[in-house]
Scaffold this active site. Sequence first.
Site, PDB file in Angstrom:
ATOM      1  N   HIS A  73       1.792  11.114  -2.102  1.00 28.35           N
ATOM      2  CA  HIS A  73       0.531  10.948  -1.383  1.00 28.35           C
ATOM      3  C   HIS A  73      -0.173  12.304  -1.395  1.00 28.35           C
ATOM      4  CE1 HIS A  73      -1.702   9.221   2.354  1.00 28.35           C
ATOM      5  NE2 HIS A  73      -2.330   8.986   1.232  1.00 28.35           N
ATOM      6  N   HIS A  99       0.864  -1.191   0.000  1.00 31.61           N
ATOM      7  CA  HIS A  99       0.000   0.000   0.000  1.00 31.61           C
ATOM      8  C   HIS A  99       0.897   1.238   0.000  1.00 31.61           C
ATOM      9  CE1 HIS A  99      -2.264   3.189   2.322  1.00 31.61           C
ATOM     10  NE2 HIS A  99      -3.124   2.925   1.365  1.00 31.61           N
TER      11      HIS A  99
END
Length: 594
Positions: free
Chosen positions: A171, A125
Site C-alpha cells: 500500500h 480491496h
Amino acid sequence: MGSYKYCLCFSRKFRWVEAQPPADVKEAFAAYAEGGTQINAEQLRRFLADAQGATGATAADAERVMEQVHQLRHRHTLGKLSKPQLALDDFHHFLFSEELNPPLRSQVHQEMTAPLSHYYIYTGHNSYLTGNQLSSDCSDVPIIKALERGVRVIELDIWPNSTKDDINVLHGRTLTTPVELIKCLRSIKEHAFTASPYPVIITLEDHLTPDLQAKVAEMVTQTFGDMLYYPDKDSIEEFPSPEALKRRIILSTKPPKEYLEAKDDKDKDGAPQNGKVSNEEEAWGKEVPDLQDELESADKHNENDQTEDEEDDDDDEDGPKVFQNSAPEYKRLITIRAGKPKGRLSDSLKVDPHKVRRLSLSEQELAKAAISHGADLVRFTQKNLLRIYPKGTRFNSSNYNPFIGWMHGAQMVAFNMQGYGRSLWLMHGFYKANGGCGYVKKPDFLLKTSPNGEVFDPANLPVKKTLKVKVYMGDGWRMDFKQTHFDAYSPPDFYTRVGIAGVPADSVMKKTKAIEDDWTPVWNEEFTFPLTVPELALLRIEVHEYDMSEKDDFGGQTCLPVSELRPGIRAVPLFDRKGMQFKSVKLLMRFVFV
C-alpha cells in the site's frame, strides 16, 4: 450438572437438560405419522414435499435421508435396515442437522452464460493486507484466504522495489511491509479455483515504469500460461460469460497516466474517523450504516459541492493516448480497461455501444451519484462494470454498507476482507448465494430498460413478498465454549436478533426475549418482514448473551440471501466474528413466504 462459583466460597449447580423438540416439530411428526410412533419413507416424502418445499422429493430421497439419520444417530446398532423409519427424536435430529437440512442450496443453479456485467462479483480491496491500511504486513496469506472463501476479484497495488529492478506489492506511501509480486501471482495460480471454477479477476493498481510493466507481462504469462485470458483486439463490445471463462485468470487495470492524476484522490475522501469505539462496536463491529441516512447525507453534500461535475478534462480516458507510455506486451494482456470519472459524471456514465469498460467510484462518490445520477448508474451497469471501493480514511480496514452499490447494479463492491464486523458479515452472506461460487446473477429488473427509458428505482415500491421467520431454539454453545465463557456465575442468558438488510424500506432489526441460565435456549418467537425487493434482501441473524453489568457477549451470527432460503423448518449454522463456522452452534428456525 454444571457448577459455578458464587460469593467466593459457595457454588451453584445448574442442571443441563436436553431440549425437547418444539411443539411445531411434534405436531408435524404427529400429522405425518398418522397416529403412529414412527414415520416411514412415504410419510417423510410427503412432509418434505408439503412442509419443506421439496416438491420433487421421491421415496428414494426420503429413504436416503432416513439412512443418513440412522448412520449419524445409531452407529452402534448399524445393520442393513429393511424398512428404515424415524421416531420423533430421529425426526427432530434430522431437522436440527445442518448437514441434512441446511437453509440454502449448496449447488450453482443460476444461468452462467450471460456477460460478466450481469453478475455481482465477490470483490476484495487491497487483498494483500493482513490488517490496517497504514502499518500492517503485506502477504499472500490474505489472498489465499480470500480465494478459499470464494472471492473472485483480487486487488494488487504494484510498485517498483527499492532497487527499481523488480516489483513489490504494497500500500503506497504507508508503512506497510512489501511482498514480492511473483509470490502473490504463484499463490493466486495455486488457489484460484479451490472454492469456485469461475474466473478470477486481478485488478492491478499500477505505479510502474514501462520496463517494469514489461517485466509484469513476462511474470504473468509465465506464471499463468494458458489460464490467462485476454482478447485478440483492443476493445470488446460485450464481456464474456463466467461459463466461457471457467478456470481462467483476467487482468484489469487503468493506465499509468491516470494513476499519477488520481492517486491522491483515494486519500482525500473525508475527515479521519474518530478513534473511539463503544463497547458494543468492539465486540460486534459497528452497526451497518443506515442506507437512508447515507443517501440523505450525500444529498446535502451535493447541494454544497458541485465541483465534481464541473471539472473538465480533455483527456479521454478511453482514447488512443491511454496506454501510450506503457509496454505493448503489458497493454495486450489487459482484458478489462478501467478508469475513474473525469469531467461530468453523466459523461463518465455514458454507454458506448461499441466497447465495454470498468469505472471506479469511492463509496462517497457512489452515494452522491446515487442521488443525482441513480438511473444513469443502473443503465451503465447493464453493459459495463462498476467497481466501488472504501474511502481512504478507513485506516482500520473497516467497511461500508454494500447495498447502495448492489441496488444500483454495481458488480464489484470491493471490501476489506480483513475488516471483520457487521458490514463484512453481509458480504459473506450475500455470496452464499448460487452455491458460493462468487458470481451471483443480478435480478432481471436491474438488467431491463422500459420502452420510455425508465430503469429500476428502489423508492416507493409495493410489498412484493412477506417472509415469516420463527426462531425455535439454539444449541451447541456448551460444546464450543468453556463453561464460564459467557458468565462466571451461571449459564448464559441468550437472545437472538433477527432482521433484514436490503433497500431502505426493507431494512429492520427485531429481537427475541433473553432466556435466562440456559445453554439450550428455547424462544419460540415469530417475526414478520414485508419485503419490497426480496431479490436483494439478506436475513440477518445474531445471537447475543445478555450481560447486565458489561457489554453483551457475542454468541454467533449469520446472514442468508432471502431469495435462496429453503422454506420450512431448517437448521441454521452460526459463524464467529471472522466468518468461520462454529463446530456445533446452530439455531432451529422456520421460514415461510407469503
